[in-house]
Motif scaffolding. Structure first.
Motif, mmCIF file in Angstrom:
data_model
loop_
_atom_site.group_PDB
_atom_site.id
_atom_site.type_symbol
_atom_site.label_atom_id
_atom_site.label_comp_id
_atom_site.label_asym_id
_atom_site.label_seq_id
_atom_site.Cartn_x
_atom_site.Cartn_y
_atom_site.Cartn_z
ATOM 1 N N ASP A 184 22.852 -16.561 -33.249
ATOM 2 C CA ASP A 184 23.154 -16.905 -34.632
ATOM 3 C C ASP A 184 24.666 -17.102 -34.667
ATOM 4 O O ASP A 184 25.438 -16.140 -34.658
ATOM 5 C CB ASP A 184 22.729 -15.769 -35.570
ATOM 6 N N ASP B 91 19.322 -5.950 -37.828
ATOM 7 C CA ASP B 91 20.190 -6.868 -38.560
ATOM 8 C C ASP B 91 20.873 -6.158 -39.733
ATOM 9 O O ASP B 91 22.067 -6.344 -39.971
ATOM 10 C CB ASP B 91 19.397 -8.072 -39.076
ATOM 11 N N ALA B 92 20.117 -5.360 -40.461
ATOM 12 C CA ALA B 92 20.686 -4.643 -41.611
ATOM 13 C C ALA B 92 21.776 -3.681 -41.154
ATOM 14 O O ALA B 92 22.825 -3.562 -41.803
ATOM 15 C CB ALA B 92 19.587 -3.898 -42.367
ATOM 16 N N ASP C 273 16.034 -6.336 -28.265
ATOM 17 C CA ASP C 273 14.685 -5.865 -28.575
ATOM 18 C C ASP C 273 14.011 -5.420 -27.279
ATOM 19 O O ASP C 273 13.673 -6.228 -26.419
ATOM 20 C CB ASP C 273 13.893 -6.993 -29.239
ATOM 21 N N ASP D 270 24.775 -5.862 -40.289
ATOM 22 C CA ASP D 270 25.338 -6.471 -41.490
ATOM 23 C C ASP D 270 26.177 -5.476 -42.300
ATOM 24 O O ASP D 270 27.092 -5.876 -43.014
ATOM 25 C CB ASP D 270 24.236 -7.048 -42.382
ATOM 26 N N SER E 144 13.023 -2.033 -35.687
ATOM 27 C CA SER E 144 12.659 -3.443 -35.816
ATOM 28 C C SER E 144 13.920 -4.304 -35.780
ATOM 29 O O SER E 144 15.028 -3.808 -36.002
ATOM 30 C CB SER E 144 11.915 -3.692 -37.132
ATOM 31 N N VAL E 145 13.733 -5.581 -35.522
ATOM 32 C CA VAL E 145 14.857 -6.511 -35.531
ATOM 33 C C VAL E 145 15.441 -6.610 -36.939
ATOM 34 O O VAL E 145 16.665 -6.669 -37.111
ATOM 35 C CB VAL E 145 14.436 -7.894 -34.985
ATOM 36 N N ARG E 146 14.594 -6.591 -37.936
ATOM 37 C CA ARG E 146 15.071 -6.639 -39.328
ATOM 38 C C ARG E 146 15.984 -5.448 -39.623
ATOM 39 O O ARG E 146 17.047 -5.603 -40.228
ATOM 40 C CB ARG E 146 13.889 -6.658 -40.293
ATOM 41 N N GLU E 147 15.570 -4.260 -39.193
ATOM 42 C CA GLU E 147 16.398 -3.072 -39.392
ATOM 43 C C GLU E 147 17.703 -3.197 -38.597
ATOM 44 O O GLU E 147 18.780 -2.830 -39.088
ATOM 45 C CB GLU E 147 15.644 -1.812 -38.970
ATOM 46 N N TYR F 62 20.864 -12.388 -29.880
ATOM 47 C CA TYR F 62 19.579 -11.691 -29.898
ATOM 48 C C TYR F 62 18.962 -11.786 -28.509
ATOM 49 O O TYR F 62 18.829 -12.884 -27.956
ATOM 50 C CB TYR F 62 18.629 -12.325 -30.920
#
Length: 129
Positions: free
Chosen positions: A10, A119-120, A52, A123, A114-117, A17
Motif C-alpha cells: 500500500d 491495520d488499526a 500474516d 494506523d 487479524s489483518v484488519r486489527e 503486507y
C-alpha cells in the motif's frame, strides 16, 4: 501443503503486507525471495509491515535460512513498525520469532488476530517517542 508467500504494498500508507502460509521447504524460498525483493522496491524507508502468519507452519531446515534472509532484507530497507497476525497459531510464530531474533527489533513489533486489527494498530501507532 507447500509453502506460499504473498506480498502486497500500500504505497499511500507505505506499508508492506506479507502472508506466509503452509509448510515452507527449500524449494519454496527462491520465488519468495524474488517476490519480496520486488515488493521492497515499492516501499520507502520508514515503512511498516503486516505479516500474516495465521496459516504458517514451521518450515523445513532448508527454508529457515531464507526466512532469516527475508528479515534481513526488510531490516536493511528500513522497516519502522510491524504487526504480526497470529490467528491463534503459535508454532509458526515461535519459529518466525526465533529465526528473526536480533534481525528485527521486537520493541517495534505488535501482535494481532487479524489483518484488519493489524491495520488499526499501525494506523494509531504513536511514533512520537
Amino acid at each position: 501443503m507447500s509453502g506460499r508467500s504473498e506480498f502486497r504494498v500500500d504505497r499511500q500508507k507505505n506499508r508492506l503486507y506479507i502472508k506466509l502460509s503452509g509448510f515452507f521447504r527449500g524449494k519454496d524460498a527462491p520465488k519468495a525471495m524474488e517476490d519480496l525483493e520486488a515488493a521492497l522496491a515499492e516501499v520507502q524507508p520508514g515503512f511498516d509491515t503486516v505479516t500474516d502468519l495465521s496459516e504458517f507452519v514451521p518450515g523445513a531446515p532448508g527454508a529457515t535460512a531464507a526466512l532469516t534472509q527475508g528479515g534481513e532484507m526488510v531490516a536493511a530497507k528500513g522497516r519502522r513498525n510491524a504487526v504480526r497476525v497470529t490467528g491463534g497459531l503459535m508454532t509458526g510464530l515461535m519459529q518466525f520469532q526465533r529465526l528473526l531474533k536480533g534481525v528485527l527489533d521486537e520493541e517495534t513489533t505488535r501482535y494481532a488476530k487479524s489483518v484488519r486489527e493489524a491495520d488499526a494498530i499501525l494506523d494509531n501507532w504513536d511514533n512520537s517517542a
